[in-house]
Design an enzyme around this catalytic site. Sequence first.
Site, short mmCIF file in Angstrom:
data_model
loop_
_atom_site.label_atom_id
_atom_site.label_comp_id
_atom_site.label_asym_id
_atom_site.label_seq_id
_atom_site.Cartn_x
_atom_site.Cartn_y
_atom_site.Cartn_z
N LYS A 41 -0.49 4.80 4.61
CA LYS A 41 -1.31 3.83 5.35
C LYS A 41 -0.73 3.58 6.73
O LYS A 41 0.48 3.36 6.88
CB LYS A 41 -1.42 2.51 4.57
CG LYS A 41 -2.42 1.54 5.18
CD LYS A 41 -2.76 0.41 4.22
CE LYS A 41 -3.74 -0.58 4.83
NZ LYS A 41 -5.03 0.05 5.16
N HIS A 58 0.84 -1.20 0.00
CA HIS A 58 0.00 0.00 0.00
C HIS A 58 0.87 1.25 0.00
O HIS A 58 2.08 1.18 0.22
CB HIS A 58 -0.93 0.03 1.22
CG HIS A 58 -2.07 -0.93 1.12
ND1 HIS A 58 -1.96 -2.25 1.51
CD2 HIS A 58 -3.34 -0.77 0.67
CE1 HIS A 58 -3.13 -2.86 1.32
NE2 HIS A 58 -3.98 -1.98 0.81
#
Length: 272
Positions: free
Chosen positions: A162, A158
């Site tokens: 995040k 990600h």
Amino acid sequence: MADTIAIAVTGASGRMGQMLIREVQANAKTRLVGAIERSGHAWIGQDVGEMMGGAPLGVAVTDDALEAIAQAQAVIDFTAPAATLEFAEIAAQARAVHVIGTTGMSDAEIAALEPASRHAVIVRAGNMSLGVNLLTQLTKRVAAALDEDFDIEIIEAHHHHKVDAPSGTALMLGEAAAEGRGVALSDVRDSGRDGITGARTRGDIGFTAIRGGDIVGEHDVMFAAPGERIVLRHLATDRGIFARGAIKAALWGQGKTPGSYDMLDVLGLSDG
């Protein structure tokens, strides 16, 4: 307008919040009636459309979640666990469908949603996309078909913003793999390896988290045995898939019996 579903979006200023607002506005079956932010946020009192850099939408950003949700038939919530629990209580009072895409929730926090689910529909999923939910079902079936000669490793990537790891989707895939093998994930989870860890324990389900750049979301489920590997993969390139899935869940939940559901129910993929 009377035949459209009224939706309130929490975390309106965030990337997912803004994406949700755009998708709600673009969908012929939905209309935006609430844009919620935390107290003290710079957007409070301003038209959310203008704050997003576009035309006015006639909806002012508010920190009064009770008032905003009272006008809504559904709440779409991609925020933080503590905030989600507060929104769940308010949504239950309003009998509004509560679609939860919040990740990083502990088992205790998930259990704390149960009282709200007695009064309203809650649809909670670590990932709202069709592809990931198909991957979940495939993972469960492959795990059930293979014995512990096959190590299971879930690799997720990600963007660098995040804050939780493993991702909610990775944990969802891990739960599916564990269910396929007939074990509890909490008993076989292996994550956060660092240093001299010793050999891998037979039957463990491992997790590897990658964070960097602007990666939307990539998930691999690897089944590795001596001499062969099976890899199931999903790549997300557009955050809009999550927003569109959440709206699908909000629409699906209208008229359903109060309770806890997930995207497998929404997509008709549930075994139950």
